[in-house]
Scaffold this motif. Structure first.
Motif, PDB file in Angstrom:
ATOM      1  N   UNK A   1       0.879  -1.167  -0.045  1.00 47.48           N
ATOM      2  CA  UNK A   1      -0.650   0.044   0.236  1.00 47.48           C
ATOM      3  C   UNK A   1       0.774   0.684   0.096  1.00 47.48           C
ATOM      4  N   UNK A   2       0.974   2.435  -0.815  1.00 45.21           N
ATOM      5  CA  UNK A   2       1.466   3.049  -0.853  1.00 45.21           C
ATOM      6  C   UNK A   2       1.088   4.902   0.101  1.00 45.21           C
ATOM      7  N   UNK A   3       1.917   4.801   1.137  1.00 44.69           N
ATOM      8  CA  UNK A   3       2.473   5.908   1.664  1.00 44.69           C
ATOM      9  C   UNK A   3       2.863   7.252   1.218  1.00 44.69           C
ATOM     10  N   UNK A   4       1.793   8.724   1.441  1.00 46.25           N
ATOM     11  CA  UNK A   4       2.701   9.663   1.376  1.00 46.25           C
ATOM     12  C   UNK A   4       3.272  10.192   2.486  1.00 46.25           C
ATOM     13  N   UNK A   5       4.306  11.259   2.142  1.00 41.06           N
ATOM     14  CA  UNK A   5       5.183  11.672   3.183  1.00 41.06           C
ATOM     15  C   UNK A   5       5.460  13.072   2.266  1.00 41.06           C
ATOM     16  N   UNK A   6       5.776  14.228   3.756  1.00 36.43           N
ATOM     17  CA  UNK A   6       6.013  15.388   3.206  1.00 36.43           C
ATOM     18  C   UNK A   6       7.914  15.482   2.855  1.00 36.43           C
ATOM     19  N   UNK A   7       7.973  16.201   2.032  1.00 36.68           N
ATOM     20  CA  UNK A   7       9.448  16.608   1.933  1.00 36.68           C
ATOM     21  C   UNK A   7       9.698  18.176   2.267  1.00 36.68           C
ATOM     22  N   UNK A   8      10.937  18.542   2.706  1.00 38.98           N
ATOM     23  CA  UNK A   8      11.189  19.352   2.485  1.00 38.98           C
ATOM     24  C   UNK A   8      11.176  20.502   1.180  1.00 38.98           C
ATOM     25  N   UNK A   9      11.180  21.578  -0.091  1.00 36.44           N
ATOM     26  CA  UNK A   9      11.076  21.900  -1.441  1.00 36.44           C
ATOM     27  C   UNK A   9      12.551  21.640  -1.094  1.00 36.44           C
ATOM     28  N   UNK A  10      13.722  22.203  -0.401  1.00 34.10           N
ATOM     29  CA  UNK A  10      15.427  21.864  -1.062  1.00 34.10           C
ATOM     30  C   UNK A  10      15.354  20.572  -1.213  1.00 34.10           C
ATOM     31  N   UNK A  11      14.819  19.744  -0.536  1.00 33.26           N
ATOM     32  CA  UNK A  11      14.870  17.557  -1.278  1.00 33.26           C
ATOM     33  C   UNK A  11      14.377  17.619  -2.052  1.00 33.26           C
ATOM     34  N   UNK A  12      13.053  18.718  -2.384  1.00 37.25           N
ATOM     35  CA  UNK A  12      11.931  18.129  -3.361  1.00 37.25           C
ATOM     36  C   UNK A  12      12.873  18.250  -5.216  1.00 37.25           C
ATOM     37  N   UNK A  13      13.717  19.679  -4.938  1.00 30.75           N
ATOM     38  CA  UNK A  13      14.255  20.392  -6.474  1.00 30.75           C
ATOM     39  C   UNK A  13      15.633  19.557  -6.641  1.00 30.75           C
ATOM     40  N   UNK A  14      16.045  18.868  -5.224  1.00 32.87           N
ATOM     41  CA  UNK A  14      17.140  17.936  -5.999  1.00 32.87           C
ATOM     42  C   UNK A  14      16.307  17.102  -6.493  1.00 32.87           C
ATOM     43  N   UNK A  15      15.983  16.351  -5.476  1.00 35.28           N
ATOM     44  CA  UNK A  15      14.858  14.759  -6.139  1.00 35.28           C
ATOM     45  C   UNK A  15      14.636  14.926  -7.390  1.00 35.28           C
ATOM     46  N   UNK A  16      13.670  15.782  -7.895  1.00 40.36           N
ATOM     47  CA  UNK A  16      13.005  16.473  -9.566  1.00 40.36           C
ATOM     48  C   UNK A  16      14.520  16.812  -9.634  1.00 40.36           C
ATOM     49  N   UNK A  17      15.615  17.399  -9.772  1.00 36.97           N
ATOM     50  CA  UNK A  17      16.531  17.562 -10.751  1.00 36.97           C
ATOM     51  C   UNK A  17      17.742  16.178 -11.206  1.00 36.97           C
ATOM     52  N   UNK A  18      17.690  15.281  -9.977  1.00 39.45           N
ATOM     53  CA  UNK A  18      18.330  14.180 -10.293  1.00 39.45           C
ATOM     54  C   UNK A  18      17.914  12.843 -11.450  1.00 39.45           C
ATOM     55  N   UNK A  19      16.174  13.065 -10.644  1.00 40.08           N
ATOM     56  CA  UNK A  19      15.290  11.649 -11.569  1.00 40.08           C
ATOM     57  C   UNK A  19      15.136  12.625 -12.775  1.00 40.08           C
ATOM     58  N   UNK A  20      15.177  14.189 -13.073  1.00 44.68           N
ATOM     59  CA  UNK A  20      15.540  13.701 -14.618  1.00 44.68           C
ATOM     60  C   UNK A  20      16.760  13.928 -15.211  1.00 44.68           C
ATOM     61  N   UNK A  21      17.665  13.687 -14.784  1.00 47.24           N
ATOM     62  CA  UNK A  21      18.871  13.950 -15.500  1.00 47.24           C
ATOM     63  C   UNK A  21      19.679  11.999 -15.127  1.00 47.24           C
ATOM     64  N   UNK A  22      18.227  10.914 -14.148  1.00 40.62           N
ATOM     65  CA  UNK A  22      18.955   9.640 -14.301  1.00 40.62           C
ATOM     66  C   UNK A  22      17.363   8.920 -15.162  1.00 40.62           C
ATOM     67  N   UNK A  23      16.999   9.490 -15.814  1.00 42.22           N
ATOM     68  CA  UNK A  23      14.949   9.107 -16.080  1.00 42.22           C
ATOM     69  C   UNK A  23      14.524   8.127 -15.766  1.00 42.22           C
ATOM     70  N   UNK A  24      14.098   9.043 -14.166  1.00 42.27           N
ATOM     71  CA  UNK A  24      13.177   8.136 -13.538  1.00 42.27           C
ATOM     72  C   UNK A  24      11.895   8.528 -12.917  1.00 42.27           C
ATOM     73  N   UNK A  25      11.192   7.979 -12.332  1.00 38.20           N
ATOM     74  CA  UNK A  25      10.018   8.954 -11.595  1.00 38.20           C
ATOM     75  C   UNK A  25      11.201   9.544 -10.306  1.00 38.20           C
ATOM     76  N   UNK A  26       9.921  10.705  -9.650  1.00 35.62           N
ATOM     77  CA  UNK A  26      10.224  11.159  -8.404  1.00 35.62           C
ATOM     78  C   UNK A  26      10.312  10.060  -7.579  1.00 35.62           C
ATOM     79  N   UNK A  27       9.428   9.111  -8.021  1.00 37.48           N
ATOM     80  CA  UNK A  27       8.967   8.108  -6.275  1.00 37.48           C
ATOM     81  C   UNK A  27      10.128   7.096  -6.809  1.00 37.48           C
ATOM     82  N   UNK A  28      10.615   7.017  -8.076  1.00 39.13           N
ATOM     83  CA  UNK A  28      11.761   5.956  -8.549  1.00 39.13           C
ATOM     84  C   UNK A  28      13.097   6.142  -7.674  1.00 39.13           C
TER      85      UNK A  28
END
Length: 118
Positions: A1-28
């Motif tokens: 079962x999927x769960x939701x979590x809250x991450x800070x904007x600073x962390x999400x900025x890093x995750x979004x950038x890296x997910x684009x570079x690595x061709x992964x979804x944000x969750x991936x």
């Protein structure tokens, strides 16, 4: 079962950038980093308590293994990039007074502009 979590904007900025570079979804990307972090912690090549102690200044970094130093350095650089409450208050006060160099709310560098004389 999927769960939701809250991450800070600073962390999400890093995750979004890296997910684009690595061709992964944000969750991936988050799951990938979680698996790596878990594997590193369980590898036995470093002791997270020792890294935390080095970050707190309780032990010298020369006492860390090479793997521990790598993790310590990443954590140290991340902590240096985050202004503390005193630094935020200092620059907020300078902005109120229209003085000197400081950071805006987004962390961008501001420079004093000369006041125009009437």
């Amino acid at each position: 079962m999927a769960q939701s979590i809250k991450l800070g904007d600073d962390i999400m900025k890093i995750v979004r950038r890296e997910s684009e570079l690595q061709s992964r979804s944000i969750a991936g990307q988050i799951a990938h980093w979680m698996r790596i972090g878990r594997a590193i912690e369980k590898s036995g090549n470093f002791d997270h308590i020792r890294i935390t102690a080095a970050l707190a200044g309780d032990i010298e970094t020369t006492e860390l293994t090479d793997e521990e130093k790598d993790v310590w350095l990443d954590s140290f650089v991340e902590k240096l990039a985050q202004p503390g409450p005193d630094e935020n208050a200092f620059f907020a006060r300078r902005r109120q007074l229209g003085l000197g160099v400081g950071l805006d709310e987004a962390g961008n560098l501001l420079r004093e502009k000369a006041a125009r004389k009437a």
